[in-house]
Design a protein around this motif. Structure first.
Motif, PDB file in Angstrom:
ATOM      1  N   ILE A  41       0.854  -1.182   0.000  1.00  0.00           N
ATOM      2  CA  ILE A  41       0.000   0.000   0.000  1.00  0.00           C
ATOM      3  C   ILE A  41       0.894   1.238   0.000  1.00  0.00           C
ATOM      4  CG2 ILE A  41      -1.803   1.243   1.229  1.00  0.00           C
ATOM      5  CD1 ILE A  41      -2.584  -1.453   2.477  1.00  0.00           C
ATOM      6  N   LYS A  42       0.577   2.194  -0.857  1.00  0.00           N
ATOM      7  CA  LYS A  42       1.372   3.417  -0.966  1.00  0.00           C
ATOM      8  C   LYS A  42       1.274   4.248   0.307  1.00  0.00           C
ATOM      9  CE  LYS A  42       1.230   3.875  -5.961  1.00  0.00           C
ATOM     10  NZ  LYS A  42       0.800   4.715  -7.088  1.00  0.00           N
ATOM     11  N   LYS A  43       2.267   5.115   0.525  1.00  0.00           N
ATOM     12  CA  LYS A  43       2.350   5.850   1.780  1.00  0.00           C
ATOM     13  C   LYS A  43       1.275   6.919   1.966  1.00  0.00           C
ATOM     14  CE  LYS A  43       6.280   8.451  -0.005  1.00  0.00           C
ATOM     15  NZ  LYS A  43       7.633   8.857   0.280  1.00  0.00           N
ATOM     16  N   GLU A  44       0.533   7.274   0.946  1.00  0.00           N
ATOM     17  CA  GLU A  44      -0.550   8.248   1.087  1.00  0.00           C
ATOM     18  C   GLU A  44      -1.750   7.664   1.838  1.00  0.00           C
ATOM     19  OE1 GLU A  44       0.640   7.421  -2.102  1.00  0.00           O
ATOM     20  OE2 GLU A  44       2.052   9.087  -2.212  1.00  0.00           O
ATOM     21  N   HIS A  45      -1.840   6.359   1.899  1.00  0.00           N
ATOM     22  CA  HIS A  45      -2.960   5.655   2.523  1.00  0.00           C
ATOM     23  C   HIS A  45      -2.693   5.459   4.013  1.00  0.00           C
ATOM     24  CE1 HIS A  45      -5.896   2.458   3.273  1.00  0.00           C
ATOM     25  NE2 HIS A  45      -6.504   2.891   2.179  1.00  0.00           N
ATOM     26  N   SER A  46      -3.749   5.382   4.814  1.00  0.00           N
ATOM     27  CA  SER A  46      -3.595   5.199   6.267  1.00  0.00           C
ATOM     28  C   SER A  46      -2.960   3.857   6.637  1.00  0.00           C
ATOM     29  CB  SER A  46      -4.946   5.346   6.965  1.00  0.00           C
ATOM     30  OG  SER A  46      -5.840   4.365   6.505  1.00  0.00           O
ATOM     31  N   MET A  47      -3.018   2.879   5.751  1.00  0.00           N
ATOM     32  CA  MET A  47      -2.398   1.566   5.996  1.00  0.00           C
ATOM     33  C   MET A  47      -1.078   1.446   5.239  1.00  0.00           C
ATOM     34  SD  MET A  47      -5.605  -1.064   5.943  1.00  0.00           S
ATOM     35  CE  MET A  47      -4.560  -2.474   6.213  1.00  0.00           C
ATOM     36  N   ALA A  48      -0.385   2.539   5.079  1.00  0.00           N
ATOM     37  CA  ALA A  48       0.843   2.594   4.288  1.00  0.00           C
ATOM     38  C   ALA A  48       1.827   1.505   4.669  1.00  0.00           C
ATOM     39  CB  ALA A  48       1.496   3.955   4.453  1.00  0.00           C
ATOM     40  N   THR A  97     -10.777  -1.916  -9.011  1.00  0.00           N
ATOM     41  CA  THR A  97     -10.373  -2.152  -7.629  1.00  0.00           C
ATOM     42  C   THR A  97      -9.823  -3.567  -7.478  1.00  0.00           C
ATOM     43  OG1 THR A  97     -12.603  -2.824  -7.015  1.00  0.00           O
ATOM     44  CG2 THR A  97     -12.004  -0.515  -6.608  1.00  0.00           C
ATOM     45  N   PHE A 124      -8.945  -2.162  -2.563  1.00  0.00           N
ATOM     46  CA  PHE A 124      -8.162  -0.958  -2.812  1.00  0.00           C
ATOM     47  C   PHE A 124      -8.288  -0.529  -4.258  1.00  0.00           C
ATOM     48  CE2 PHE A 124      -6.101  -2.826   0.814  1.00  0.00           C
ATOM     49  CZ  PHE A 124      -5.839  -1.725   1.620  1.00  0.00           C
ATOM     50  N   GLU A 153      -4.715   2.974  -7.796  1.00  0.00           N
ATOM     51  CA  GLU A 153      -3.776   4.047  -7.475  1.00  0.00           C
ATOM     52  C   GLU A 153      -3.189   3.931  -6.068  1.00  0.00           C
ATOM     53  OE1 GLU A 153      -7.226   5.101  -8.222  1.00  0.00           O
ATOM     54  OE2 GLU A 153      -6.668   4.621 -10.269  1.00  0.00           O
ATOM     55  N   GLU A 154      -3.824   3.153  -5.202  1.00  0.00           N
ATOM     56  CA  GLU A 154      -3.369   3.024  -3.816  1.00  0.00           C
ATOM     57  C   GLU A 154      -2.331   1.928  -3.621  1.00  0.00           C
ATOM     58  OE1 GLU A 154      -7.242   4.362  -1.296  1.00  0.00           O
ATOM     59  OE2 GLU A 154      -7.357   2.397  -2.274  1.00  0.00           O
TER      60      GLU A 154
END
Length: 57
Positions: free
Chosen positions: A12-19, A34, A47, A50-51
Motif C-alpha cells: 500500500i502506498k504511503k498516502e494511505h492510512s495503511m501505508a 479495484t 483498494f 492508485e493506492e
C-alpha cells in the motif's frame, strides 16, 4: 487491463492510512478498477489501483 495480476505481491502506498502493508492480490474488479488484497487469513480489503504499488523481489 489490470495493472496487477492475481497472486502478485503488492504494497500500500504511503498516502494511505495503511501505508507499507504488504499483501497479495486475490481478485480484480474491472468495473471500478479495484483489487481485493489479502493481508492475513482473516483480513482482506479492497483498494483502488492508485493506492497500490508492486513489490520487487
Amino acid at each position: 487491463m489490470p495493472k496487477f495480476k492475481i497472486g502478485e505481491t503488492v504494497q500500500i502506498k504511503k498516502e494511505h492510512s495503511m501505508a507499507r502493508y504488504i499483501g497479495i492480490v486475490v481478485a480484480y474488479q474491472n468495473e471500478n478498477h479495484t483489487y481485493l488484497v489479502r493481508f492475513s487469513h482473516d483480513q482482506v480489503l479492497i483498494f483502488l489501483e492508485e493506492e497500490l504499488a508492486k513489490m520487487n523481489a
